[in-house]
Design a protein around this motif. Structure first.
Motif, PDB file in Angstrom:
ATOM      1  N   ASP A 151       0.836  -1.209   0.000  1.00 31.52           N
ATOM      2  CA  ASP A 151       0.000   0.000   0.000  1.00 31.52           C
ATOM      3  C   ASP A 151       0.867   1.254   0.000  1.00 31.52           C
ATOM      4  N   LEU A 152       1.886   1.245   0.840  1.00 34.69           N
ATOM      5  CA  LEU A 152       2.773   2.407   0.920  1.00 34.69           C
ATOM      6  C   LEU A 152       3.528   2.613  -0.390  1.00 34.69           C
ATOM      7  N   ALA A 153       3.952   1.529  -0.997  1.00 34.57           N
ATOM      8  CA  ALA A 153       4.654   1.640  -2.280  1.00 34.57           C
ATOM      9  C   ALA A 153       3.718   2.199  -3.347  1.00 34.57           C
ATOM     10  N   ASP A 154       2.466   1.762  -3.340  1.00 32.83           N
ATOM     11  CA  ASP A 154       1.493   2.278  -4.307  1.00 32.83           C
ATOM     12  C   ASP A 154       1.261   3.778  -4.117  1.00 32.83           C
ATOM     13  N   MET A 155       1.300   4.220  -2.877  1.00 32.43           N
ATOM     14  CA  MET A 155       1.102   5.641  -2.571  1.00 32.43           C
ATOM     15  C   MET A 155       2.396   6.438  -2.681  1.00 32.43           C
ATOM     16  N   ARG A 156       3.502   5.707  -2.902  1.00 30.98           N
ATOM     17  CA  ARG A 156       4.835   6.320  -2.901  1.00 30.98           C
ATOM     18  C   ARG A 156       5.067   7.082  -1.608  1.00 30.98           C
ATOM     19  N   ALA A 157       4.770   6.401  -0.511  1.00 32.14           N
ATOM     20  CA  ALA A 157       4.871   7.012   0.812  1.00 32.14           C
ATOM     21  C   ALA A 157       5.869   6.247   1.666  1.00 32.14           C
ATOM     22  N   ASP A 158       6.397   6.929   2.653  1.00 24.15           N
ATOM     23  CA  ASP A 158       7.329   6.342   3.606  1.00 24.15           C
ATOM     24  C   ASP A 158       6.669   6.366   4.989  1.00 24.15           C
ATOM     25  N   ARG A 159       6.583   5.201   5.619  1.00 23.08           N
ATOM     26  CA  ARG A 159       5.889   5.084   6.903  1.00 23.08           C
ATOM     27  C   ARG A 159       6.486   6.028   7.949  1.00 23.08           C
ATOM     28  N   SER A 160       7.804   6.057   8.057  1.00 26.12           N
ATOM     29  CA  SER A 160       8.428   6.893   9.084  1.00 26.12           C
ATOM     30  C   SER A 160       8.172   8.377   8.825  1.00 26.12           C
ATOM     31  N   GLU A 161       8.164   8.775   7.570  1.00 25.23           N
ATOM     32  CA  GLU A 161       7.873  10.177   7.240  1.00 25.23           C
ATOM     33  C   GLU A 161       6.430  10.519   7.578  1.00 25.23           C
ATOM     34  N   MET A 162       5.528   9.590   7.303  1.00 24.47           N
ATOM     35  CA  MET A 162       4.118   9.816   7.634  1.00 24.47           C
ATOM     36  C   MET A 162       3.938   9.962   9.146  1.00 24.47           C
ATOM     37  N   LEU A 163       4.602   9.108   9.912  1.00 21.91           N
ATOM     38  CA  LEU A 163       4.507   9.187  11.374  1.00 21.91           C
ATOM     39  C   LEU A 163       5.088  10.500  11.884  1.00 21.91           C
ATOM     40  N   TYR A 164       6.190  10.921  11.288  1.00 20.44           N
ATOM     41  CA  TYR A 164       6.800  12.197  11.665  1.00 20.44           C
ATOM     42  C   TYR A 164       5.837  13.361  11.404  1.00 20.44           C
ATOM     43  N   GLN A 165       5.228  13.355  10.228  1.00 21.41           N
ATOM     44  CA  GLN A 165       4.309  14.434   9.870  1.00 21.41           C
ATOM     45  C   GLN A 165       3.062  14.456  10.760  1.00 21.41           C
ATOM     46  N   VAL A 166       2.570  13.283  11.135  1.00 23.82           N
ATOM     47  CA  VAL A 166       1.416  13.217  12.031  1.00 23.82           C
ATOM     48  C   VAL A 166       1.780  13.812  13.398  1.00 23.82           C
ATOM     49  N   HIS A 167       2.947  13.415  13.902  1.00 21.91           N
ATOM     50  CA  HIS A 167       3.380  13.935  15.202  1.00 21.91           C
ATOM     51  C   HIS A 167       3.545  15.459  15.139  1.00 21.91           C
ATOM     52  N   LYS A 168       4.154  15.925  14.075  1.00 19.63           N
ATOM     53  CA  LYS A 168       4.376  17.360  13.887  1.00 19.63           C
ATOM     54  C   LYS A 168       3.035  18.105  13.783  1.00 19.63           C
ATOM     55  N   GLN A 169       2.080  17.520  13.078  1.00 18.79           N
ATOM     56  CA  GLN A 169       0.772  18.142  12.886  1.00 18.79           C
ATOM     57  C   GLN A 169       0.023  18.271  14.218  1.00 18.79           C
ATOM     58  N   ILE A 170       0.076  17.253  15.038  1.00 17.71           N
ATOM     59  CA  ILE A 170      -0.713  17.255  16.266  1.00 17.71           C
ATOM     60  C   ILE A 170      -0.017  17.981  17.405  1.00 17.71           C
ATOM     61  N   TYR A 171       1.261  17.745  17.566  1.00 16.07           N
ATOM     62  CA  TYR A 171       1.971  18.309  18.722  1.00 16.07           C
ATOM     63  C   TYR A 171       2.809  19.535  18.401  1.00 16.07           C
ATOM     64  N   GLY A 172       2.916  19.849  17.142  1.00 15.32           N
ATOM     65  CA  GLY A 172       3.640  21.054  16.751  1.00 15.32           C
ATOM     66  C   GLY A 172       5.118  20.900  16.626  1.00 15.32           C
TER      67      GLY A 172
END
Length: 55
Positions: A34-55
């Protein structure tokens, strides 16, 4: 007044944590394919989520 403020901040903190946990669970549910299809990186997504919620 002080107690109301503490309770309010605690509720906001709990709400943020719940939202974060939901998003992390959703990201973790993606397979590597799924991640390859989206061309996404799990760790980058987790980083962005943390940054979005906690600043």
């Amino acid at each position: 007044m002080i107690i109301d403020s503490l309770v309010s901040r605690a509720r906001a903190s709990i709400a943020k944590r719940r939202h974060y946990n939901r998003l992390v669970a959703e990201i973790d549910s993606f397979s590597s394919r799924d991640l390859a299809d989206m061309r996404a990186d799990r760790s980058e997504m987790l980083y962005q989520v943390h940054k979005q919620i906690y600043g």
